[in-house]
Design a protein around this motif. Structure first.
Motif, mmCIF file in Angstrom:
data_model
loop_
_atom_site.group_PDB
_atom_site.id
_atom_site.type_symbol
_atom_site.label_atom_id
_atom_site.label_comp_id
_atom_site.label_asym_id
_atom_site.label_seq_id
_atom_site.Cartn_x
_atom_site.Cartn_y
_atom_site.Cartn_z
ATOM 1 N N ALA A 29 0.824 -1.214 0.000
ATOM 2 C CA ALA A 29 0.000 0.000 0.000
ATOM 3 C C ALA A 29 0.857 1.263 0.000
ATOM 4 C CB ALA A 29 -0.923 -0.001 1.220
ATOM 5 N N ASP A 30 2.072 1.184 0.584
ATOM 6 C CA ASP A 30 2.938 2.363 0.667
ATOM 7 C C ASP A 30 3.702 2.630 -0.616
ATOM 8 O OD1 ASP A 30 2.133 2.643 3.292
ATOM 9 O OD2 ASP A 30 3.787 1.418 4.073
ATOM 10 N N ILE A 31 3.793 1.638 -1.490
ATOM 11 C CA ILE A 31 4.603 1.803 -2.698
ATOM 12 C C ILE A 31 3.791 1.518 -3.958
ATOM 13 C CG2 ILE A 31 5.429 -0.584 -2.845
ATOM 14 C CD1 ILE A 31 8.206 0.503 -3.474
ATOM 15 N N SER A 32 2.494 1.330 -3.806
ATOM 16 C CA SER A 32 1.655 0.927 -4.943
ATOM 17 C C SER A 32 1.687 1.949 -6.075
ATOM 18 C CB SER A 32 0.211 0.703 -4.470
ATOM 19 O OG SER A 32 -0.312 1.901 -3.895
ATOM 20 N N HIS A 33 1.706 3.242 -5.741
ATOM 21 C CA HIS A 33 1.706 4.266 -6.787
ATOM 22 C C HIS A 33 2.969 4.181 -7.642
ATOM 23 C CE1 HIS A 33 0.704 8.034 -8.768
ATOM 24 N NE2 HIS A 33 1.934 8.450 -8.524
ATOM 25 N N SER A 34 4.125 4.047 -7.003
ATOM 26 C CA SER A 34 5.393 3.950 -7.747
ATOM 27 C C SER A 34 5.437 2.684 -8.586
ATOM 28 C CB SER A 34 6.570 3.974 -6.766
ATOM 29 O OG SER A 34 6.590 5.167 -6.023
ATOM 30 N N VAL A 35 4.961 1.583 -8.013
ATOM 31 C CA VAL A 35 4.968 0.312 -8.742
ATOM 32 C C VAL A 35 4.064 0.397 -9.971
ATOM 33 C CG1 VAL A 35 4.280 -2.107 -8.596
ATOM 34 C CG2 VAL A 35 5.582 -1.078 -6.740
ATOM 35 N N SER A 36 2.876 0.973 -9.816
ATOM 36 C CA SER A 36 1.950 1.112 -10.946
ATOM 37 C C SER A 36 2.561 1.979 -12.039
ATOM 38 C CB SER A 36 0.633 1.725 -10.470
ATOM 39 O OG SER A 36 0.034 0.927 -9.477
ATOM 40 N N LEU A 37 3.225 3.051 -11.635
ATOM 41 C CA LEU A 37 3.839 3.959 -12.601
ATOM 42 C C LEU A 37 4.927 3.248 -13.397
ATOM 43 C CD1 LEU A 37 3.901 6.903 -13.599
ATOM 44 C CD2 LEU A 37 5.642 7.358 -11.872
ATOM 45 N N VAL A 38 5.774 2.470 -12.719
ATOM 46 C CA VAL A 38 6.850 1.729 -13.400
ATOM 47 C C VAL A 38 6.259 0.684 -14.333
ATOM 48 C CG1 VAL A 38 8.734 0.094 -13.035
ATOM 49 C CG2 VAL A 38 8.554 2.124 -11.588
ATOM 50 N N PHE A 39 5.252 -0.035 -13.863
ATOM 51 C CA PHE A 39 4.641 -1.095 -14.671
ATOM 52 C C PHE A 39 4.091 -0.558 -15.987
ATOM 53 C CE2 PHE A 39 0.655 -3.452 -15.649
ATOM 54 C CZ PHE A 39 1.230 -4.648 -16.032
ATOM 55 N N GLU A 51 -2.421 -4.590 -7.823
ATOM 56 C CA GLU A 51 -2.993 -4.728 -6.496
ATOM 57 C C GLU A 51 -2.279 -5.805 -5.710
ATOM 58 O OE1 GLU A 51 -7.027 -5.576 -7.365
ATOM 59 O OE2 GLU A 51 -6.598 -7.424 -8.423
ATOM 60 N N ALA A 52 -2.601 -5.884 -4.427
ATOM 61 C CA ALA A 52 -1.977 -6.872 -3.549
ATOM 62 C C ALA A 52 -2.633 -8.232 -3.726
ATOM 63 C CB ALA A 52 -2.088 -6.415 -2.095
ATOM 64 N N ALA A 53 -1.837 -9.280 -3.572
ATOM 65 C CA ALA A 53 -2.345 -10.647 -3.689
ATOM 66 C C ALA A 53 -2.246 -11.338 -2.340
ATOM 67 C CB ALA A 53 -1.534 -11.429 -4.729
ATOM 68 N N SER A 54 -3.275 -12.065 -1.966
ATOM 69 C CA SER A 54 -3.245 -12.808 -0.711
ATOM 70 C C SER A 54 -2.338 -14.018 -0.853
ATOM 71 C CB SER A 54 -4.657 -13.247 -0.337
ATOM 72 O OG SER A 54 -5.169 -14.119 -1.324
ATOM 73 N N GLY A 55 -1.987 -14.616 0.284
ATOM 74 C CA GLY A 55 -1.142 -15.804 0.254
ATOM 75 C C GLY A 55 -1.844 -16.974 -0.397
ATOM 76 N N LEU A 87 0.934 -8.398 -6.620
ATOM 77 C CA LEU A 87 2.224 -8.417 -5.954
ATOM 78 C C LEU A 87 2.014 -8.717 -4.475
ATOM 79 C CD1 LEU A 87 3.911 -5.306 -7.638
ATOM 80 C CD2 LEU A 87 4.159 -7.708 -8.246
ATOM 81 N N PRO A 88 3.052 -9.215 -3.775
ATOM 82 C CA PRO A 88 2.895 -9.544 -2.350
ATOM 83 C C PRO A 88 2.355 -8.376 -1.538
ATOM 84 C CG PRO A 88 4.977 -10.396 -3.179
ATOM 85 C CD PRO A 88 4.393 -9.565 -4.286
ATOM 86 N N GLU A 89 1.554 -8.702 -0.532
ATOM 87 C CA GLU A 89 0.972 -7.652 0.314
ATOM 88 C C GLU A 89 2.045 -6.861 1.050
ATOM 89 O OE1 GLU A 89 -3.194 -8.918 2.024
ATOM 90 O OE2 GLU A 89 -1.774 -10.561 2.268
ATOM 91 N N SER A 90 3.145 -7.515 1.387
ATOM 92 C CA SER A 90 4.271 -6.842 2.021
ATOM 93 C C SER A 90 5.525 -7.672 1.766
ATOM 94 C CB SER A 90 4.043 -6.664 3.529
ATOM 95 O OG SER A 90 3.982 -7.920 4.172
ATOM 96 N N ILE A 105 9.940 -2.929 -7.246
ATOM 97 C CA ILE A 105 10.157 -2.298 -8.551
ATOM 98 C C ILE A 105 10.602 -3.340 -9.569
ATOM 99 C CG2 ILE A 105 11.495 -0.572 -9.793
ATOM 100 C CD1 ILE A 105 9.437 0.580 -7.852
ATOM 101 N N TRP A 106 11.489 -4.239 -9.166
ATOM 102 C CA TRP A 106 11.976 -5.279 -10.082
ATOM 103 C C TRP A 106 10.835 -6.173 -10.553
ATOM 104 C CZ3 TRP A 106 15.414 -6.763 -13.350
ATOM 105 C CH2 TRP A 106 15.528 -8.102 -13.711
ATOM 106 N N LEU A 107 9.948 -6.560 -9.645
ATOM 107 C CA LEU A 107 8.821 -7.414 -10.033
ATOM 108 C C LEU A 107 7.895 -6.687 -11.006
ATOM 109 C CD1 LEU A 107 7.972 -9.001 -6.565
ATOM 110 C CD2 LEU A 107 9.044 -10.137 -8.517
ATOM 111 N N ALA A 108 7.714 -5.378 -10.810
ATOM 112 C CA ALA A 108 6.879 -4.607 -11.737
ATOM 113 C C ALA A 108 7.512 -4.547 -13.120
ATOM 114 C CB ALA A 108 6.666 -3.192 -11.187
ATOM 115 N N VAL A 109 8.851 -4.431 -13.183
ATOM 116 C CA VAL A 109 9.553 -4.409 -14.474
ATOM 117 C C VAL A 109 9.391 -5.749 -15.177
ATOM 118 C CG1 VAL A 109 11.795 -4.188 -15.583
ATOM 119 C CG2 VAL A 109 11.203 -2.676 -13.693
ATOM 120 N N LEU A 110 9.556 -6.846 -14.437
ATOM 121 C CA LEU A 110 9.375 -8.177 -15.041
ATOM 122 C C LEU A 110 7.967 -8.339 -15.595
ATOM 123 C CD1 LEU A 110 11.078 -10.798 -12.684
ATOM 124 C CD2 LEU A 110 11.909 -9.922 -14.858
ATOM 125 N N ALA A 111 6.986 -7.945 -14.802
ATOM 126 C CA ALA A 111 5.593 -8.125 -15.222
ATOM 127 C C ALA A 111 5.270 -7.300 -16.460
ATOM 128 C CB ALA A 111 4.654 -7.739 -14.081
#
Length: 612
Positions: A29-39, A51-55, A87-90, A105-111
């Motif tokens: 939740a604290d980094i979602s904006h940056s991750v969305s922007l990179v993606f 968005e966050a994914a549950s276990g 992406l993981p919830e935390s 950020i790396w996971l967003a780039v891969l996706a």
């Protein structure tokens, strides 16, 4: 006392079994904006949610402490499907907060570079890493830092059984040297989660599943009203199961053997039209949601459509309607004659004047817009024109007496500064406009005030304009409310129609945009502006939810631009930044943070969009 001791024991053993670094934890939740922007900036599909994914269940060999504490049974992993990136919830993988942020950020780039489908998980991820590092070499130091730290924290593979040890060595080598591993050994347990890689999707797409579709045509599916729900930001696993036999008799059981809500029992369940207020909490607690097709439907008891009013109470239809196409993103084609649009007039609309509470504001806006009226003026020093420019002629005569002077224009021409434009305002009249903004005002009240002030403003400027509203109930009933057409004068008749508006149904935005574009194309103006006023995203009850509606609306906007129309959206939806940039572009919309300011802001925005 027992509960207190048990709680202390649980915290202690869980902390001992955990290998995560709580002090460095980074929440999605604290980094979602940056991750969305990179993606999205690196090529990810703009319509996908991030968005966050549950276990999810992950069969991995666990230590004794993990077995005692019950930890590591579920792991939150990174994966994506056609609808969204999860992406993981935390993340607390590394002792350094910056490394955990870098991992997001790396996971967003891969996706962004992957389509979400895997043939071989290990080989595909290696190739994906190679492709990313080749395309963006600047990411190589960041990846190497993540990979080296991650491998160092995975522990000593030598303590594992032979097959698992070989798998662990292969994964470590694949992380440090992507592309070097061509064969992965087979093991009975899954390896420790490789959080630097993406995983295959684990959720069944419920929207597209034939298991959930009725055997009848999609238009005959049961209508359901949208309700206010607490937003759940994680996704659950789905499981299919056959429904129980509704003719079974009474079930007798011992109370201590009663099923928990996470277990599915094939038993006759009563049907209730009311909503369970506890549904949201139950859904959050569930690890897996089991669904079955219920043979008995609530709608089977009442053979009538409760969504639509009777003909005597409904708006007045104008003709049989017109058929419009609709975009199907799954087949990547425009399906012809898929929607039926009905032009309608608000019932019981009688001529009315401007409401008293808007009169002072209207006078102020009218004074501002009168300055935009077409003004005729003399253009001086022209080579030809209707009359002689006496000042230019005197200057030329005086200079010619002293020396040879050049004729630089001795005439003046009478010109007009015409605002050659047409504007169509399209207002969303869906049932969400029934919601209250405060104790006294609903969204529909603000929309009506905005339409009235907009009409007063454009009447003062003399611009050619029209106003329509829209809502829908499935693709066969797109309702297009006529408030003012281009050939009609703005007056008390139009004001009465606007004040007679009522909240409608759903929001099939694509069909309304296509009809509005048709009307604008018929105008002879050189500039054509389509203004949309809405409070939410496109949706309807016949598969027009989520990505389908967004993709269709985006295609309708692209079609309008190709025809020379300038679309612009004005919304009061505070979550609009998640989907409107994909539909209208980054500069094609604006969000009104205080909906009560919409009536005044709408004419101001029009002034900014059309000022020359």
């Amino acid at each position: 006392m027992e509960e207190w001791v048990g709680e202390i024991w649980h915290k202690f053993i869980t902390r001992k079994a955990s290998s995560e670094y709580e002090e460095a934890r980074v929440k999605f939740a604290d980094i979602s904006h940056s991750v969305s922007l990179v993606f999205r900036a690196l090529g990810g599909e703009g319509v996908k949610r991030v968005e966050a994914a549950s276990g999810r269940d992950y069969l991995v060999r666990r230590s004794l402490l993990e077995k005692i504490s019950g930890a590591n049974q579920q792991i939150s992993l990174a994966w994506q499907d056609d609808e969204s990136l999860r992406l993981p919830e935390s993340l607390a993988v590394f002792p350094d907060t910056e490394l955990n942020r870098d991992l997001y950020i790396w996971l967003a780039v891969l996706a962004a570079q992957h389509n979400g489908r895997f043939k071989h998980w290990g080989l595909d991820n290696q190739q994906l890493v190679l492709d990313v590092l080749t395309k963006y070499p600047g990411l190589k130091p960041r990846y190497q830092r993540l990979a080296k730290t991650f491998v160092a924290q995975r522990g000593d593979p030598g303590k594992l059984p032979r097959e698992e040890r070989e798998m662990e060595f292969a994964i470590n080598r694949a992380l440090l040297e992507p592309g070097s591993v061509k064969v992965f050994p087979l093991v009975n347990y899954a390896p420790k989660a490789v959080l630097l890689w993406l995983y295959p999707a684990s959720v069944i797409s419920l929207q597209a599943s034939p298991f959930l579709e009725n055997s009848a045509d999609e238009d005959e599916q049961e209508s359901k009203k949208p309700k206010q729900e607490k937003q759940i930001n994680t996704r659950k696993k789905a499981e299919r199961s056959d429904a129980g036999n509704n003719r079974d008799g009474m079930m007798i059981f011992r109370l201590e053997s009663l099923f928990s809500w996470s277990e599915f029992s094939k038993m006759d369940r009563g049907l209730d039209d009311s909503d369970d207020e506890d549904n949201d909490r139950v859904a959050q607690d569930l690890d897996k949601i089991t669904l079955s097709r219920q043979q008995t439907q609530k709608s089977s008891a009442i053979k009538m459509d409760l969504d639509l009013p009777s003909a005597s109470e409904d708006d007045i239809p104008l003709g049989p309607g017109c058929k419009l196409p609709e975009w199907d993103y799954r087949s990547n084609q425009l399906v012809p004659d898929r929607c039926l649009l009905h032009p309608m007039l608000p019932r019981d609309a009688t001529p009315k004047g401007l409401p008293k509470h808007l009169q002072n504001t209207a006078k102020t806006i009218q004074a501002q817009f009168e300055q935009l009226q077409s003004v005729r003026y003399w253009l001086k020093s022209q080579p030809q024109g209707e009359e002689v420019d006496m000042n230019a002629w005197l200057d030329f005569y005086v200079q010619s007496q002293v020396s040879k002077a050049e004729d630089r224009g001795l005439y003046q021409s009478f010109r007009g500064n015409f605002r050659d434009l047409s504007c169509l305002l399209l207002a969303d009249l869906s049932m969400s406009t029934e919601a209250y903004l405060d104790d006294d005002n609903r969204v529909i009240d603000v929309v009506k005030d905005s339409l009235l002030l907009f009409g007063e403003a454009l009447q003062s400027s003399g611009d050619n304009f029209a106003m329509y509203g829209f809502s829908s109930v499935k693709r066969s009933n797109v309702r297009f409310s006529v408030l003012k057409n281009f050939r009609e004068n703005y007056g008390n008749q139009v004001r009465g129609r606007i004040q007679a508006l009522k909240p409608g149904f759903y929001t099939r935005m694509g069909a309304a945009v296509r009809q509005a574009s048709k009307l604008l194309i018929e105008q002879q103006s050189t500039q054509k502006l389509l203004l949309m006023l809405t409070d939410g995203k496109p949706n309807d009850i016949d598969h027009y939810e989520g990505r389908f509606g967004i993709e269709d609306c985006r295609q309708a906007i692209l079609e309008a631009r190709q025809q020379g129309i300038k679309p612009f959206c004005i919304t009061i939806d505070q979550d609009a930044a998640d989907y409107l940039p994909y539909i209208f572009g980054s500069s094609g919309f604006t969000v009104i943070m205080k909906p009560s300011q919409l009536p005044v802001r709408l004419p101001q925005l029009y002034h900014q969009l059309t000022a020359q």
